[in-house]
Write a protein that holds these residues in place. Structure first.
Motif, mmCIF file in Angstrom:
data_model
loop_
_atom_site.group_PDB
_atom_site.id
_atom_site.type_symbol
_atom_site.label_atom_id
_atom_site.label_comp_id
_atom_site.label_asym_id
_atom_site.label_seq_id
_atom_site.Cartn_x
_atom_site.Cartn_y
_atom_site.Cartn_z
ATOM 1 N N GLU B 145 0.826 -1.209 0.000
ATOM 2 C CA GLU B 145 0.000 0.000 0.000
ATOM 3 C C GLU B 145 0.859 1.257 0.000
ATOM 4 O O GLU B 145 1.890 1.308 0.680
ATOM 5 C CB GLU B 145 -0.895 -0.011 1.262
ATOM 6 N N ASP B 178 -4.462 3.231 -1.674
ATOM 7 C CA ASP B 178 -5.267 3.970 -0.706
ATOM 8 C C ASP B 178 -5.480 5.369 -1.275
ATOM 9 O O ASP B 178 -4.548 6.178 -1.321
ATOM 10 C CB ASP B 178 -4.556 4.011 0.648
ATOM 11 N N ASN B 181 -4.851 8.140 1.131
ATOM 12 C CA ASN B 181 -3.425 8.411 1.322
ATOM 13 C C ASN B 181 -2.843 9.212 0.154
ATOM 14 O O ASN B 181 -1.966 10.057 0.355
ATOM 15 C CB ASN B 181 -2.642 7.102 1.487
ATOM 16 N N HIS B 209 -8.229 1.331 -0.648
ATOM 17 C CA HIS B 209 -8.623 1.758 0.691
ATOM 18 C C HIS B 209 -9.303 3.117 0.602
ATOM 19 O O HIS B 209 -8.862 3.980 -0.152
ATOM 20 C CB HIS B 209 -7.394 1.936 1.596
ATOM 21 N N HIS B 224 -8.144 8.352 9.926
ATOM 22 C CA HIS B 224 -9.134 7.259 9.833
ATOM 23 C C HIS B 224 -10.229 7.405 10.891
ATOM 24 O O HIS B 224 -10.649 6.422 11.487
ATOM 25 C CB HIS B 224 -8.473 5.887 10.043
ATOM 26 N N GLU B 251 -11.572 1.989 5.907
ATOM 27 C CA GLU B 251 -10.861 1.901 7.189
ATOM 28 C C GLU B 251 -11.422 2.953 8.136
ATOM 29 O O GLU B 251 -11.524 4.128 7.770
ATOM 30 C CB GLU B 251 -9.368 2.197 6.989
HETATM 31 FE FE LIG Z 1 -4.829 2.411 4.122
#
Ligand SMILES: [Fe+2]
Lengths: 276, 310
Positions: B145, B178, B181, B209, B224, B251
């Motif tokens: 990730e 993600d 991210n 994600h 998160h 998440e």
């Molecule tokens: Fe993640």
């Protein structure tokens, strides 16, 4: 010579390992430096140092949170501020070497022992003893929560034959110089206890159906259960106290009857055979 | 390797498995396509977490997501850790195993943070070597990730998306994209998140994600702990279009709400599967006053006291 270009060449020459060692030392042992720009790019919003500070802040905050989660009662006993002072010193002295945060507090009891304020004094104060006992106990609770054991237990009742009654596999007896387990329970149940006086205490920490239970014991019960854990035989345990410690058989039997009702209810036992 | 990344299934819409939801899931068996676990929360557990996981793994597909492999560290791999990871995989049979392109420490220490890797040829060489070692040992592809990052090293010479692409080409590993991210890192390090997603090797993206974050004005922290923001949904919709759709997971690790709230947030993803160009959303940003730690601690530590009886 073009100093600027020389500096940037020096910066690009840092090896992968050097960069990581530099950054890690900045997290674990932050000190004022003037070489942030050698490693970290600044952006239009933040300087190189400010970028790094995001990691510095979250490093210590995360580990502090974890220490509080592993030692809720000790953090209550010391007060959060003092607890975090100890935690910071501990994390500095014993930085984590484990892949799991579960091990973070494993040396905290040792650390408190090593740094107790009266370490070299002849007459010791008693409060550090309480803090150390509490720290050691709290860490054990964490370990026992995840202890490996088969808990596919047989249900036990008053009808279960005594020779079939065995203690559950996760069953740990503790003797403390202070009422540690009582204090612990008060904290985790949000009852805001005050610091206790020194008084020997006994408890059992057990697990059934993967749930922890913590129960106070008296002195005789503690020794009785210690022997029972060793022999896994109620008969042999009773005999031991009658023959070796001159217990009156009838008196012991009448105590045992009361203990049995309570301990069955509290889930001390499993059975080796099926119920009738 | 027994399986290639391209053979991994599309699991649909999943949720991160959290202790707060154990009882709800056991009692109601909610209609969620799959769950992702934090491997470290279960690999050493002989207690309740593992007991619950065994029951959930009987009913749902599981993916193992780790935080401690430290694939980007100049230290050697920790084979004791990998052994435990592999043992857990043997027991619960996850669809795949993932971790992050990051390092957690060097010189045998562990910061317990997902630290950013310097992105250059030297690090690429070392990391691809380590990925191959892990894949050989686990006998399956490793899925990595993109982490949230808060700084860029002076010595980085390769953009992260390109680094991930090289990694895939060299090792046949898979990617866990993600999108939150990407958004967080792009804001903090001033790169273009759309160029980033466009540049990735889309066929190797096994999973995505989604998560919420906290905006602090001059930087964003990956917390998160809140709903997904619109610009992240926007990036999701782009990634969905480019990948042709792939396993997607929400998440939620801080201020964890009821199971149904998390599930409803996850299902919003369905509204963003109709094409990026058609669904442009104007970014709206809320700025927070206080800073919260990224990856909150409950993400990795079981709060034993909360689980006490008597
Ligand atoms: Fe993640």
């Amino acid at each position: 010579m073009d100093i600027k270009r020389d500096a940037s060449r020096k910066a690009t020459q840092k090896s992968f390992a050097q960069i990581q060692q530099w950054m890690q030392s900045q997290l674990i042992n932050p000190q004022f430096r003037n070489d942030y720009e050698d490693f970290v790019k600044s952006t239009s919003k933040l300087s190189a140092k400010q970028h790094l500070q995001i990691y510095q802040r979250s490093y210590i905050a995360r580990l502090r949170d974890c220490m509080i989660a592993q030692f809720p009662a000790l953090s209550h006993a010391l007060g959060k501020e003092l607890f975090l002072e100890f935690a910071d010193l501990y994390l500095h002295q014993y930085p984590s070497k484990s892949y799991t945060l579960g091990d973070l507090g494993q040396h905290f009891g040792t650390f408190l022992e090593e740094t107790r304020p009266d370490k070299d004094a002849e007459v010791k104060e008693s409060w550090p003893d309480f803090m150390i006992e509490l720290a050691n106990f709290e860490f054990l609770v964490n370990i026992i929560f995840d202890e490996k054991a088969d808990e596919n237990h047989q249900k036990t009742t008053l009808e279960t034959k005594e020779e079939d009654l065995k203690l559950v596999p996760v069953f740990h007896l503790y003797k403390h110089q202070f009422p540690v387990s009582l204090y612990y329970k008060e904290v985790v149940n949000d009852r805001n206890p005050t610091l206790p006086f020194e008084a020997e205490s006994y408890c059992v920490l057990l697990r059934r159906k993967y749930r922890l239970g913590l129960f106070e014991l008296n002195r005789v019960q503690y020794y009785f259960l210690t022997k029972l854990k060793e022999t896994q035989s109620i008969y042999k345990t009773k005999q031991f106290f009658i023959t070796q410690h001159n217990f009156d058989a009838n008196e012991l039997e009448s105590h045992w009857k009361q203990w049995k009702v309570k301990w069955l209810e509290e889930g001390f036992f499993t059975s080796t055979s099926r119920l009738m | 390797m027994k399986q290639t990344v391209q053979q991994l299934p599309d699991l649909g819409l999943g949720l991160g498995l959290r202790g707060e939801h154990f009882n709800h899931i056991l009692e109601h068996t909610p209609k969620v396509d799959w769950f992702e676990i934090i491997s470290e929360n279960f690999m050493d557990s002989g207690g309740r977490p593992r007991y619950v996981l065994d029951q959930i793994a009987e009913k749902y597909p599981i993916v193992m997501h780790g935080v401690s492999m430290s694939i980007g560290s100049t230290d050697d791999l920790n084979f004791e850790y990998l052994k435990r990871l592999k043992n857990l995989a043997k027991a619960i049979n996850p669809k795949w195993i993932s971790d992050h392109l990051c390092w957690t420490g060097v010189l045998s220490l562990n910061s317990h943070d997902l630290l950013p890797v310097v992105l250059n040829e030297e690090s690429l060489k070392l990391i691809t070597t380590k990925i191959k070692q892990v894949q050989d040992y686990l006998e399956r592809p490793l899925i990595l990730e993109n982490p949230s990052t808060y700084l860029t090293f002076q010595q980085s010479t390769i953009p992260e998306w390109q680094f991930l692409k090289y990694m895939v080409e060299e090792t046949n590993c898979g990617l866990l994209l993600d999108v939150n991210n990407v958004y967080v890192s792009s804001f903090n390090n001033e790169f273009d998140p759309i160029e980033y997603i466009e540049g990735l090797p889309h066929k190797s993206i096994v999973q995505m994600h989604l998560a919420g974050h906290q905006h602090n004005g001059d930087h964003i922290i990956d917390t998160h702990d809140s709903p997904v923001v619109d610009p992240v949904w926007e990036l999701f919709s782009l990634a969905w279009e480019r990948t042709g759709g792939t396993s997607t997971l929400l998440e939620w690790d801080g201020n964890i709400p009821d199971f149904n709230v998390c599930h409803a947030e996850l299902l919003k993803a369905k509204n963003y599967m109709n094409g990026f160009e058609k669904q442009f959303v104007t970014p709206r940003v809320t700025v927070s006053e206080t800073e919260i730690v990224s990856n909150p601690v409950d993400f990795m530590v079981t709060n034993v006291a909360k689980d006490f009886v008597e």
